[in-house]
Design an enzyme around this catalytic site. Structure first.
Site, PDB file in Angstrom:
ATOM      1  N   ARG A  75      17.003  -7.032  -7.050  1.00 31.02           N
ATOM      2  CA  ARG A  75      16.884  -5.531  -7.283  1.00 31.02           C
ATOM      3  C   ARG A  75      17.851  -5.151  -6.368  1.00 31.02           C
ATOM      4  NH1 ARG A  75      10.960  -4.000  -5.802  1.00 31.02           N
ATOM      5  NH2 ARG A  75      11.790  -2.177  -5.647  1.00 31.02           N
ATOM      6  N   HIS A 124       9.043   4.197   1.993  1.00 33.28           N
ATOM      7  CA  HIS A 124       8.768   2.968   1.803  1.00 33.28           C
ATOM      8  C   HIS A 124       9.927   1.726   2.145  1.00 33.28           C
ATOM      9  CE1 HIS A 124       5.745   4.503  -1.074  1.00 33.28           C
ATOM     10  NE2 HIS A 124       5.091   4.394  -0.110  1.00 33.28           N
ATOM     11  N   CYS A 132      12.506 -10.011   9.937  1.00 28.03           N
ATOM     12  CA  CYS A 132      11.636 -11.193  10.022  1.00 28.03           C
ATOM     13  C   CYS A 132      10.069 -11.040   9.759  1.00 28.03           C
ATOM     14  CB  CYS A 132      11.757 -12.021  11.087  1.00 28.03           C
ATOM     15  SG  CYS A 132      11.119 -11.399  12.602  1.00 28.03           S
ATOM     16  N   PRO A 225       9.054  14.420 -16.910  1.00 29.46           N
ATOM     17  CA  PRO A 225       8.709  14.963 -18.390  1.00 29.46           C
ATOM     18  C   PRO A 225       7.231  14.744 -18.802  1.00 29.46           C
ATOM     19  CG  PRO A 225      10.432  12.946 -17.979  1.00 29.46           C
ATOM     20  CD  PRO A 225       9.901  13.354 -16.553  1.00 29.46           C
ATOM     21  N   ALA A 242      14.893  14.675 -14.522  1.00 32.60           N
ATOM     22  CA  ALA A 242      15.649  15.117 -13.104  1.00 32.60           C
ATOM     23  C   ALA A 242      16.928  15.339 -13.373  1.00 32.60           C
ATOM     24  CB  ALA A 242      15.165  14.095 -11.986  1.00 32.60           C
TER      25      ALA A 242
HETATM   26  C1  BV8 Z   1      -1.441   1.656   2.667  1.00 31.37           C
HETATM   27  C2  BV8 Z   1       8.134  -0.423  -1.790  1.00 31.37           C
HETATM   28  C3  BV8 Z   1      -2.792   1.796   4.666  1.00 31.37           C
HETATM   29  C4  BV8 Z   1       8.202  -1.977  -2.360  1.00 31.37           C
HETATM   30  C5  BV8 Z   1       6.077   0.533  -2.745  1.00 31.37           C
HETATM   31  C6  BV8 Z   1      -5.968  -2.254  -1.395  1.00 31.37           C
HETATM   32  C7  BV8 Z   1      -5.520  -2.993  -0.490  1.00 31.37           C
HETATM   33  C8  BV8 Z   1      -4.616  -2.288   0.432  1.00 31.37           C
HETATM   34  C9  BV8 Z   1      -4.274  -1.083   0.034  1.00 31.37           C
HETATM   35  C10 BV8 Z   1      -4.704  -0.309  -1.182  1.00 31.37           C
HETATM   36  C11 BV8 Z   1      -5.562  -1.105  -1.959  1.00 31.37           C
HETATM   37  N1  BV8 Z   1      -5.852  -0.217  -2.839  1.00 31.37           N
HETATM   38  C12 BV8 Z   1      -5.063   1.046  -2.816  1.00 31.37           C
HETATM   39  C13 BV8 Z   1      -4.455   0.942  -1.860  1.00 31.37           C
HETATM   40  C14 BV8 Z   1      -3.367   1.619  -1.390  1.00 31.37           C
HETATM   41  C15 BV8 Z   1      -2.270   1.465  -1.818  1.00 31.37           C
HETATM   42  C16 BV8 Z   1      -1.979   2.194  -3.329  1.00 31.37           C
HETATM   43  O1  BV8 Z   1      -1.729   3.183  -3.299  1.00 31.37           O
HETATM   44  N2  BV8 Z   1      -2.116   1.271  -4.392  1.00 31.37           N
HETATM   45  C17 BV8 Z   1      -1.966   1.958  -5.634  1.00 31.37           C
HETATM   46  C18 BV8 Z   1      -1.236   0.846  -6.513  1.00 31.37           C
HETATM   47  C19 BV8 Z   1      -3.228   2.212  -6.276  1.00 31.37           C
HETATM   48  N3  BV8 Z   1      -1.128   1.830  -1.009  1.00 31.37           N
HETATM   49  C20 BV8 Z   1      -0.627   0.733  -0.049  1.00 31.37           C
HETATM   50  O2  BV8 Z   1      -0.954  -0.250   0.017  1.00 31.37           O
HETATM   51  C21 BV8 Z   1       0.299   1.768   1.065  1.00 31.37           C
HETATM   52  N4  BV8 Z   1       0.052   1.305   2.263  1.00 31.37           N
HETATM   53  O3  BV8 Z   1      -2.426   1.905   1.973  1.00 31.37           O
HETATM   54  O4  BV8 Z   1      -1.665   1.283   4.025  1.00 31.37           O
HETATM   55  C22 BV8 Z   1      -3.733   0.423   4.314  1.00 31.37           C
HETATM   56  C23 BV8 Z   1      -3.321  -0.657   5.051  1.00 31.37           C
HETATM   57  C24 BV8 Z   1      -4.213  -2.140   4.908  1.00 31.37           C
HETATM   58  C25 BV8 Z   1      -5.345  -1.826   4.010  1.00 31.37           C
HETATM   59  C26 BV8 Z   1      -5.913  -0.535   3.381  1.00 31.37           C
HETATM   60  C27 BV8 Z   1      -4.672   0.517   3.533  1.00 31.37           C
HETATM   61  C28 BV8 Z   1       1.706   1.218   0.879  1.00 31.37           C
HETATM   62  C29 BV8 Z   1       2.318   1.749  -0.355  1.00 31.37           C
HETATM   63  C30 BV8 Z   1       3.500   1.192  -0.769  1.00 31.37           C
HETATM   64  C31 BV8 Z   1       3.960   0.233  -1.757  1.00 31.37           C
HETATM   65  N5  BV8 Z   1       5.420   0.126  -1.741  1.00 31.37           N
HETATM   66  N6  BV8 Z   1       7.437   0.256  -2.881  1.00 31.37           N
HETATM   67  C32 BV8 Z   1       8.732  -2.307  -3.396  1.00 31.37           C
HETATM   68  O5  BV8 Z   1       9.456  -1.334  -3.839  1.00 31.37           O
HETATM   69  O6  BV8 Z   1       8.933  -3.285  -4.076  1.00 31.37           O
HETATM   70  S1  BV8 Z   1       5.215   1.372  -3.819  1.00 31.37           S
HETATM   71  C33 BV8 Z   1       6.508   1.533  -5.167  1.00 31.37           C
HETATM   72  O7  BV8 Z   1       5.626   2.012  -6.190  1.00 31.37           O
HETATM   73  C34 BV8 Z   1       7.454   2.711  -5.057  1.00 31.37           C
HETATM   74  O8  BV8 Z   1       7.838   2.772  -3.821  1.00 31.37           O
HETATM   75  C35 BV8 Z   1       6.556   3.923  -5.405  1.00 31.37           C
HETATM   76  O9  BV8 Z   1       5.947   4.354  -4.338  1.00 31.37           O
HETATM   77  C36 BV8 Z   1       5.692   3.532  -6.289  1.00 31.37           C
HETATM   78  C37 BV8 Z   1       5.801   3.796  -7.899  1.00 31.37           C
HETATM   79  O10 BV8 Z   1       5.402   5.128  -7.921  1.00 31.37           O
HETATM   80  P1  BV8 Z   1       6.587   6.181  -8.504  1.00 31.37           P
HETATM   81  O11 BV8 Z   1       7.572   6.337  -7.729  1.00 31.37           O
HETATM   82  O12 BV8 Z   1       5.579   7.301  -8.786  1.00 31.37           O
HETATM   83  O13 BV8 Z   1       6.864   5.576  -9.822  1.00 31.37           O
HETATM   84  P2  BV8 Z   1       6.230   5.258 -11.301  1.00 31.37           P
HETATM   85  O14 BV8 Z   1       6.876   4.311 -11.986  1.00 31.37           O
HETATM   86  O15 BV8 Z   1       4.676   5.244 -10.934  1.00 31.37           O
HETATM   87  O16 BV8 Z   1       6.299   6.720 -11.916  1.00 31.37           O
HETATM   88  C38 BV8 Z   1       7.544   7.248 -12.401  1.00 31.37           C
HETATM   89  C39 BV8 Z   1       7.423   8.565 -12.609  1.00 31.37           C
HETATM   90  O17 BV8 Z   1       8.769   9.071 -13.105  1.00 31.37           O
HETATM   91  C40 BV8 Z   1       6.524   8.966 -13.898  1.00 31.37           C
HETATM   92  O18 BV8 Z   1       5.631  10.047 -13.657  1.00 31.37           O
HETATM   93  C41 BV8 Z   1       7.602   9.231 -14.926  1.00 31.37           C
HETATM   94  O19 BV8 Z   1       6.985  10.325 -15.942  1.00 31.37           O
HETATM   95  C42 BV8 Z   1       8.587   9.786 -14.187  1.00 31.37           C
HETATM   96  N7  BV8 Z   1       9.854   9.858 -15.042  1.00 31.37           N
HETATM   97  C43 BV8 Z   1      10.393   8.972 -15.756  1.00 31.37           C
HETATM   98  N8  BV8 Z   1      11.512   9.588 -16.164  1.00 31.37           N
HETATM   99  C44 BV8 Z   1      12.128  10.539 -15.282  1.00 31.37           C
HETATM  100  C45 BV8 Z   1      10.837  10.820 -14.692  1.00 31.37           C
HETATM  101  N9  BV8 Z   1      10.994  11.766 -13.655  1.00 31.37           N
HETATM  102  C46 BV8 Z   1      11.876  12.698 -13.712  1.00 31.37           C
HETATM  103  N10 BV8 Z   1      12.983  12.356 -14.575  1.00 31.37           N
HETATM  104  C47 BV8 Z   1      13.074  11.567 -15.218  1.00 31.37           C
HETATM  105  N11 BV8 Z   1      14.429  11.207 -15.931  1.00 31.37           N
END
Ligand code: BV8
Length: 261
Positions: A75, A124, A132, A225, A242
């Protein structure tokens, strides 16, 4: 005032022109027009073939270190080949018009830095940093050669403690870095306007930020969008990409009273 197309741009320009502090919160959609797939694109996306829980978690790394490490270094190769599109350069231009502009990004691709934005909070982490897995001792990224293939690759070991080296990104189940989180929530709570670009608003706690801004009295603008979980927090919506909307917004700003300084 909910507008659902680019006709909203003049209204957004007036809001930004009157604002002292502006936050631009970006997600994977911000990089789509630079050729980096979003997480939820059907078929082509970087995660279509994988189970995120198996790859973007510490448990997944400890279970399959070579699979996870190979995926992240591939990546890194993909994003290094990407070029920031005009929307990124529009945000750099916006810094010259807005007294205080802060970018808060969920993305780990580093494109805001590469485009030249000055103040970027990476919630993130980054594909360009490594540490490490046991003690998070920093590991020199230049010791990690490029990966042109998405194949298994055994991670190196920490020079200080011998633990396997991981990417310095925030995995699911991990807390966001404290300093960047404090800074992000602080600026979200005191900005005059927040422009939310390219995020589905599905990942927490980043998804909270537009609601923090709205509840503190800021105008929230969504550029996307498609409708998202963030849309309810937005008072203005620009349903467009964007790479097209942001340059149009900056062009509209130069026609308002504030023009580039
Ligand atoms: C946390 C780095 C406290 C890594 C990423 C169970 C256990 C533990 C936690 C959880 C759990 N259940 C839920 C959670 C919380 C969890 C969470 O939110 N899960 C989700 C799936 C429900 N969050 C976490 O775990 C966070 N930490 O809560 O800690 C904790 C601790 C212990 C126990 C409990 C709680 C950490 C979250 C960070 C994860 N890391 N990235 C890597 O990249 O490999 S997340 C990764 O996915 C990205 O960084 C980003 O955040 C996410 C993707 O989201 P988006 O950026 O919004 O992208 P997406 O594809 O979804 O959407 C794209 C959009 O663009 C669309 O709307 C589309 O319409 C639009 N688009 C398309 N084309 C265009 C456009 N817009 C404009 N112009 C265009 N041309």
């Amino acid at each position: 005032m909910l507008k659902t197309d680019e006709a909203a741009i003049p209204a957004v320009a007036r809001l930004i022109a009157a604002a002292r502090s502006v936050v631009v919160a970006t997600g994977a959609g911000m990089s789509r027009e630079s050729g980096i797939p979003t997480f939820r694109d059907a078929l082509t996306d970087v995660w279509a073939r994988y189970d995120p829980a198996a790859l973007a978690t510490e448990a997944g790394f400890r279970r399959h270190p070579a699979r996870v490490f190979g995926w992240y270094t591939w990546r890194r190769h993909v994003v290094r080949a990407a070029v920031p599109h005009p929307g990124y350069h529009a945000l750099v231009a916006l810094e010259r018009v807005v007294p205080e502009l802060t970018i808060i990004t969920q993305n780990v691709d580093g494109l805001h830095h590469r485009a030249g934005s000055a103040r970027v909070l990476e919630l993130h982490g980054s594909l360009e940093r490594f540490s490490c897995v046991d003690a998070r001792h920093p590991f020199p990224a230049d010791e990690i050669a490029d990966s042109e293939e998405d194949t298994d690759r055994a991670p190196p070991h920490c020079h200080r403690c011998g633990a396997p080296v991981r990417p310095d990104v925030v995995w699911f189940g991990e807390l966001l870095p404290a300093a960047v989180t404090t800074a992000a929530w602080d600026v979200a709570a005191r900005c005059d306007a927040m422009v939310v670009v390219g995020t589905s608003g599905l990942v927490w706690p980043a998804a909270q930020l537009p609601f923090v801004a709205r509840d503190a009295g800021a105008a929230v603008i969504e550029i996307n969008p498609a409708p998202t979980e963030v849309s309810p927090a937005a008072s203005i919506v620009c349903r467009g990409p964007a790479g097209r909307v942001l340059p149009a917004l900056v062009a509209a700003l130069t026609e308002t009273e504030r023009g580039p300084t």
